[in-house]
Design a protein around this motif. Structure first.
Motif, short mmCIF file in Angstrom:
data_model
loop_
_atom_site.label_atom_id
_atom_site.label_comp_id
_atom_site.label_asym_id
_atom_site.label_seq_id
_atom_site.Cartn_x
_atom_site.Cartn_y
_atom_site.Cartn_z
N ASN A 9 0.83 -1.21 0.00
CA ASN A 9 0.00 0.00 0.00
C ASN A 9 0.86 1.26 0.00
N LEU A 10 1.98 1.21 0.73
CA LEU A 10 2.90 2.34 0.74
C LEU A 10 3.42 2.61 -0.66
N PHE A 11 3.86 1.57 -1.34
CA PHE A 11 4.40 1.72 -2.70
C PHE A 11 3.37 2.36 -3.62
N VAL A 12 2.14 1.83 -3.60
CA VAL A 12 1.09 2.33 -4.48
C VAL A 12 0.73 3.77 -4.14
N ALA A 13 0.65 4.09 -2.85
CA ALA A 13 0.28 5.45 -2.45
C ALA A 13 1.32 6.47 -2.88
N VAL A 14 2.59 6.16 -2.68
CA VAL A 14 3.64 7.11 -3.07
C VAL A 14 3.68 7.28 -4.59
N VAL A 15 3.50 6.19 -5.33
CA VAL A 15 3.47 6.30 -6.79
C VAL A 15 2.28 7.14 -7.24
N HIS A 16 1.13 6.96 -6.58
CA HIS A 16 -0.06 7.74 -6.94
C HIS A 16 0.18 9.23 -6.72
N ILE A 17 0.78 9.58 -5.58
CA ILE A 17 1.08 10.99 -5.32
C ILE A 17 2.08 11.51 -6.34
N GLY A 18 3.08 10.70 -6.69
CA GLY A 18 4.05 11.12 -7.69
C GLY A 18 3.42 11.36 -9.05
N GLU A 19 2.44 10.53 -9.41
CA GLU A 19 1.75 10.72 -10.69
C GLU A 19 0.92 12.00 -10.70
N THR A 20 0.14 12.19 -9.63
CA THR A 20 -0.76 13.35 -9.60
C THR A 20 -0.01 14.67 -9.48
N SER A 21 1.17 14.63 -8.84
CA SER A 21 1.94 15.86 -8.66
C SER A 21 2.95 16.09 -9.78
N GLY A 22 3.11 15.12 -10.68
CA GLY A 22 4.07 15.26 -11.76
C GLY A 22 5.51 15.06 -11.33
N LYS A 23 5.71 14.42 -10.16
CA LYS A 23 7.07 14.17 -9.65
C LYS A 23 7.27 12.67 -9.40
N LEU A 24 7.01 11.90 -10.44
CA LEU A 24 7.11 10.45 -10.30
C LEU A 24 8.54 10.01 -10.05
N ASP A 25 9.51 10.73 -10.62
CA ASP A 25 10.92 10.36 -10.40
C ASP A 25 11.31 10.54 -8.94
N ASP A 26 10.84 11.63 -8.31
CA ASP A 26 11.12 11.83 -6.88
C ASP A 26 10.46 10.74 -6.04
N ALA A 27 9.26 10.34 -6.43
CA ALA A 27 8.56 9.29 -5.69
C ALA A 27 9.35 7.99 -5.73
N PHE A 28 9.88 7.64 -6.89
CA PHE A 28 10.66 6.40 -6.99
C PHE A 28 11.99 6.52 -6.26
N ASP A 29 12.57 7.71 -6.22
CA ASP A 29 13.79 7.90 -5.43
C ASP A 29 13.52 7.66 -3.94
N ARG A 30 12.40 8.17 -3.44
CA ARG A 30 12.06 7.97 -2.03
C ARG A 30 11.80 6.49 -1.75
N LEU A 31 11.09 5.84 -2.66
CA LEU A 31 10.81 4.41 -2.48
C LEU A 31 12.10 3.59 -2.53
N HIS A 32 13.01 3.96 -3.39
CA HIS A 32 14.29 3.24 -3.47
C HIS A 32 15.06 3.36 -2.17
#
Length: 295
Positions: free
Chosen positions: A20-43
């Motif tokens: 759920n954490l992974f999906v939620a962070v990716v969703h926020i990254g998509e809606t905010s246009g900062k998907l690369d930052d979201a994947f950096d945080r998840l990494h």
């Protein structure tokens, strides 16, 4: 994705792979246009999780090997070593010492009743497995884990580090604090701690501050509560929670590096007791026989 679905929605279809954490962070990254930052945080988050798992496995490797060796040695002694000695002792025709009688009785039970013992062990294991799968059993099992001497404290700090790290990542991604707490409660993978986090969420929904809810949960030390309070006052809760997570992770890392210093004396005492019992059981009749022959 080629059909127009969002990446987070596609990931949500595979809960065994993406939490759920992974999906939620990716969703926020998509809606905010900062998907690369979201994947950096998840990494960064997943890298820390993997390092913690490796440290735990490395710390538990030594005691597991020692316990397995002790179990194998006891089986060999009871099945192959003690029976010949019991026949020899029976030929003495005199009353055997208590350690010897205990040793012979243990060997006889192991040799004659091992199917019953195996069936009992399998039955108990099956019952425990079924009980742990229930909500009440899982809660009791997770609570019992945290009460283990020494190891319970390490596990609790590791869970709190995961909670703080998850909360920091989700808050930084822009999720509401109540939703962040719901994700963090599932991320800790411990129903007892998750219940306390759920109570924190309920307190916040009723108007309590994060610091007050954390204090009421009873999970955090005064130092950590002060750090969370400072983060709320300065508007940098995410950074403060990341610091709290790092604080817990440093403590867990120190404990795991020195856990062998705690386990080794216990193992030595256990092995010493087993060797002493075996030596007394085998040699006491021989000493008595030698004394009788000299007398």
């Amino acid at each position: 994705i080629e059909r127009g679905h969002e990446l987070a929605g596609v990931l949500q279809r595979h809960p065994r792979l993406f939490s759920n954490l992974f999906v939620a962070v990716v969703h926020i990254g998509e809606t905010s246009g900062k998907l690369d930052d979201a994947f950096d945080r998840l990494h960064a988050y997943l890298t820390l999780e993997e390092e913690t798992r490796r440290r735990v496995k490395s710390a538990m490797r030594y005691p597991t090997m020692v316990l397995a060796a002790i179990a194998i040695a006891m089986i060999v002694i009871n099945v192959f070593v003690i029976p010949p000695f019991s026949k020899l002792f029976a030929s003495f025709g005199s009353e055997l010492p208590l350690p010897t009688r205990i040793l012979i009785a243990t060997s006889r039970i192991s040799s004659d009743y091992w199917p019953v013992a195996l069936a009992v062990c399998l039955g108990v294991g099956w019952w425990v497995r079924g009980f742990v799968r229930t909500e009440e059993g899982r809660m009791a099992w997770h609570r019992w884990q945290l009460r283990l001497p020494r190891f319970g404290g390490i596990l609790e700090r590791a869970l709190l580090a995961r909670f703080c790290r998850t909360l920091a990542v989700t808050l930084r991604a822009g999720l509401p604090v109540t939703q962040c707490l719901a994700i963090a409660a599932r991320a800790v993978d411990n129903d007892w701690v998750g219940k306390r986090i759920g109570e924190m969420r309920a307190d916040i929904e009723s108007g309590e501050s994060l610091t007050g809810a954390a204090h009421a949960s009873g999970l955090f030390t005064p130092l950590v509560l002060q750090m969370i309070a400072v983060g709320e006052e300065t508007g940098s809760v995410e950074s403060t929670l990341a610091e709290v997570a790092a604080y817990y992770e440093r403590e867990v890392d120190f404990d795991l590096k020195h856990i062998s210093d705690l386990i080794e004396p216990i193992m030595i005492v256990v092995v010493g007791i087993l060797v002493l019992g075996l030596a007394l059981g085998v040699y006491l009749p021989m000493w008595e026989l030698a004394s009788a022959s000299r007398g």
